[in-house]
Design an enzyme around this catalytic site. Structure first.
Site, PDB file in Angstrom:
ATOM      1  N   SER A 409       0.849  -1.384  -0.088  1.00 42.21           N
ATOM      2  CA  SER A 409      -0.036   0.237   0.061  1.00 42.21           C
ATOM      3  C   SER A 409       0.936   1.213  -0.146  1.00 42.21           C
ATOM      4  CB  SER A 409      -0.960   0.018   1.219  1.00 42.21           C
ATOM      5  OG  SER A 409       0.049  -0.086   2.269  1.00 42.21           O
ATOM      6  N   HIS A 430      -2.423  -2.437  -5.946  1.00 46.95           N
ATOM      7  CA  HIS A 430      -2.773  -2.088  -4.576  1.00 46.95           C
ATOM      8  C   HIS A 430      -4.384  -2.167  -4.362  1.00 46.95           C
ATOM      9  CE1 HIS A 430      -3.455   1.181  -1.354  1.00 46.95           C
ATOM     10  NE2 HIS A 430      -3.437  -0.001  -0.963  1.00 46.95           N
ATOM     11  N   GLU A 442      -5.331   0.483  -7.398  1.00 50.84           N
ATOM     12  CA  GLU A 442      -4.306   1.495  -7.751  1.00 50.84           C
ATOM     13  C   GLU A 442      -3.287   0.594  -8.299  1.00 50.84           C
ATOM     14  OE1 GLU A 442      -3.173   3.286  -4.116  1.00 50.84           O
ATOM     15  OE2 GLU A 442      -3.699   5.286  -4.701  1.00 50.84           O
ATOM     16  N   ASN A 480      -3.236   7.049  -0.301  1.00 51.28           N
ATOM     17  CA  ASN A 480      -2.838   7.148   0.877  1.00 51.28           C
ATOM     18  C   ASN A 480      -1.800   8.443   1.269  1.00 51.28           C
ATOM     19  OD1 ASN A 480      -4.233   5.027   2.010  1.00 51.28           O
ATOM     20  ND2 ASN A 480      -2.478   3.454   1.733  1.00 51.28           N
TER      21      ASN A 480
END
Ligand code: T1G
Length: 683
Positions: A409, A430, A442, A480
């Site tokens: 991640s 991801h 992702e 993130n």
């Protein structure tokens, strides 16, 4: 070549539209329909009419690309009134997806026949609109208000079978004989009085029992929270029972125009195209040869590994899943089966589909079973050394030409790739937890990732029902990486005196499903806690030491009653104040406006940095990430579209106003500043 032509079949005239890709009802199509109807009504030898489309689908709606531009040619409403007014039977021949304006065309016809695989729906609400060509007035008169409400207000399509059950479709015809069956059906209606939807009386159900509208509001309150169009849809369907048809159409038009000129619809139409644009990889030929993915390997049968595997199994792709210990493997495959069975219990899957999916799964304790996989995805512990070890091992086992993907991640995918002899075949995939539910994926493009590897992954994502976005290699990729400044600001704000419940409420009121402190309580404050109650280095440590570990202990940041309703806690407020004092931070009252700016503007700035560093292909991709991965409210269009509506100059001014409170590592994006100064937008 006109997009609409007519064909004579004896005494039946067939009006055929051919406007790829989805027969959208653009100006030329509307004009063609008017011309076709006039030809039919003006020719005595024509006794009946069929309306149908060539290509993949019946009309799939108005042409969304026309919205916001000056209207051209006849309006859809006018065309449909002309179609309905005649005395010769008009039959809609439906295949594919008759959606929005397409469903309204079908409703204006006197009859509707459909192939078994067809779907019908009014998804305008998903664009922040309601039907604008009398759909909210004709549909209830054909199927009743109760059956019309979910179609108009939720916007999901229904099957031809369901449409027949509720009276929207008159006959289901042969899957491969639509054209001829529709003509035969039309011929069978010659000489009979034509049933006009606008004269139907099924809408009386809403008059006899007006409680259905409030019941519908209550039942769907949560999922419709913050959206304007659903309420307008309910009012329009209600009007169909209370007003004359003509007045109801006026009411619909009024509600439609309010929505069409509003920000929410602009945001949701932006999202419609943004989601589709995300599939495109600007610097790769869309027709590049793809790598066939016949068999997938997944390392790790934990929550992520199991969820990831389910995506492929549900799409009919065999998966070999490998764990280190038999009990972990059994636990993982058991959880996957339980998840499928729960879906089957909800009626979203049949029992044989569960067996089919699980039948494609090969559990194993041996990496050697990955040898013939075309793609192997690791979902092991988020530690670089472990990942590199795994990839080096895979490199020696998995056949050449296979793709090796990491579900990391935030770790550096290039560094992971360097552990193999095939960096061109390495990238990040991801997934978001729970991986079998969350739509977002992702796809992290390594420096050396080959074009066919990347495009194969993008196409595969669509096949397994994901909404995929290409991200570059940087800490946290897109989602993130933007979450991080928001989390930092949330912590700083409460140390400076902001009420932690105000922080949550600001995000809730903005439209997020919940705020960071609620989220921590839900997940459990003791995740990653060192478990030493004597060692108190953060507010979280202090709360865990007080046994306030989140909802599961009945208290975390909030106190919870048995229904898990949250109440702010003065004890927690005191703990935070003590921490702030220890750190010498002066506490003060902080307004919700300041909280909102400091939570959201730094995210926009981070998005701009991502763009200027080339870590995302386009601003709209960032919107797609945040809407699908983190619950950014769809009706604001995503962080970058929302910033455009706020005004980039206001965002920059806000960031400058909060200055050093944004943290010592805050860096204003040059792209953001330049765009703001030039009065430009991201999208
Ligand atoms: N207008 C313009 N372009 C459209 C379009 C539309 N309605 N629908 C699809 N496209 C384009 C899309 O951008 C893509 O383009 C290509 O077609 C294939 O689409 C008056 C006001 C029909 C289920 O909301 O749900 O009617 O990327 O990739 O996955 O009351 O498209 O190839 O250049 O999505 O097979 C109501 C929207 C409009 C339906 C097919 N109708 N479309 O899905 O292909 S408002 C809708 C869809 C209205 C009236 C009101 C899906 C699909 P490109 P795709 P797909």
């Amino acid at each position: 070549m006109s997009v609409v032509t007519t064909e004579r079949h004896g005494d039946v005239l067939v009006i055929v539209s051919d406007n790829p890709p989805v027969n959208a009802l653009g100006a030329a199509v509307r004009q063609g329909l008017v011309d076709g109807v006039e030809e039919a009504l003006g020719d005595d030898s024509v006794k009946a009419v069929v309306v149908r489309c060539d290509g993949r689908t019946f009309h799939a709606g108005a042409d969304i690309t026309e919205f916001g531009k000056p209207p051209q040619g006849p309006s859809l409403g006018e065309a449909l009134d002309k179609m309905e007014a005649g005395d010769k039977p008009v039959v809609a021949a439906i295949h594919g997806t008759a959606l929005g304006g397409g469903c309204e065309v079908a409703l204006a016809c006197h009859y509707r026949v459909a192939v078994p695989s067809a779907k019908l729906g009014l998804p305008e609400v998903k664009l922040g609109l309601i039907p604008g060509a009398a759909g909210t007035q004709r549909l209830p008169r054909v199927v009743g208000a109760k059956a019309a409400l979910p179609m108009v207000v939720i916007g999901d399509p229904i099957s031809a079978k369901k449409a027949k059950e509720i009276g929207l479709v008159d006959e289901i015809v042969g899957e491969d004989t639509l054209a001829e069956d529709a003509i035969a059906f039309a011929r069978s209606k010659i000489g009979q009085p034509v049933p006009r939807s606008s004269e139907g009386t099924a809408n009386e159900d809403g008059v006899k029992d007006p409680s259905i509208f409030d019941e519908f509001r209550q039942k769907n309150g949560r999922r419709l929270r913050g959206f304007d169009a659903p309420e307008a849809g309910i009012q329009a369907v209600k009007a169909a029972g209370e007003m004359s048809y003509a007045d109801g159409v006026k009411k619909e038009r009024e509600l439609f125009m309010q929505l069409m000129t509003g920000t929410q619809s602009a945001a949701m139409r932006h999202y419609f195209f943004a989601e589709r644009a995300a599939n495109k990889i600007d610097d790769i030929d869309p027709n590049i040869d793809l790598i066939p993915i016949r068999k997938v390997g997944v390392i790790g049968a934990g929550t992520m590994g199991g969820g990831i595997s389910m995506n492929f199994l549900s799409a009919g792709i065999p998966v070999t899943i490998v764990e280190m210990q038999q009990d972990a493997l059994d636990r993982g495959t058991g959880t996957m089966r339980k998840n499928y069975e729960r879906t089957a219990q909800r009626g979203r899957m049949t029992d044989e589909q569960v067996e089919q999916a699980m039948g494609l799964l090969t559990p194993s304790l041996d990496y050697a079973d990955f040898a013939d996989c075309d793609l192997v995805i690791e979902a092991v512990f988020e530690n670089m050394d472990i990942k590199k070890e795994v990839f080096a091992k895979l490199d020696g086992i998995v056949k050449q030409g296979a793709i090796l993907a990491s579900n990391t991640s935030y770790l550096n995918v290039d560094e992971i790739a360097s552990a193999t002899s095939r960096p061109e075949y390495v990238l990040g995939l991801h997934f978001f937890s729970p991986a079998n539910v969350m739509k977002l994926l992702e796809i992290v493009r390594g420096e050396k990732t080959a074009d066919d590897v990347l495009m194969t992954s993008m196409k595969l994502a669509k096949k397994i029902g994901k909404i995929a976005v290409v991200a570059g290699v940087c800490p946290g990729f897109i989602g993130n990486r933007m979450l991080s400044p928001r989390q930092q600001q949330a912590q700083k704000l409460i140390m400076e005196g902001a009420n932690y419940w105000d922080v949550d409420d600001v995000l809730l009121d903005f439209g997020f499903p919940m705020g960071p402190f609620q989220m921590s309580d839900l997940a459990g404050l003791d995740i990653g806690w060192h478990r030493d109650p004597e060692r108190i280095e953060s507010v979280r440590d202090a709360l865990c030491a007080m046994d306030r570990r989140g909802q599961k202990t009945g208290a975390g940041y909030y106190d919870y009653d048995e229904a898990r309703n949250r109440t702010p806690s003065d004890d927690v407020k005191k703990v935070i104040a003590e921490f702030a004092e220890k750190q010498g931070i002066e506490q003060r009252e902080i307004s919700k406006e300041e909280i909102k700016e400091r939570l959201l503007y730094p995210m926009v700035n981070e998005g701009a940095l991502i763009l200027e560093e080339g870590m995302s292909q386009r601003a709209s991709d960032i919107d797609v990430v945040w809407i699908n991965g983190y619950g950014w409210p769809l009706y604001t269009g995503g962080p970058m579209f929302w910033a455009d509506t706020v005004g980039l100059d206001n965002v920059v001014a806000g960031l400058e106003k909060h200055g050093d409170r944004l943290g010592e590592n805050f860096r204003m994006s040059k792209l953001l500043k330049d765009k703001a100064a030039a009065g430009e937008k991201f999208n």
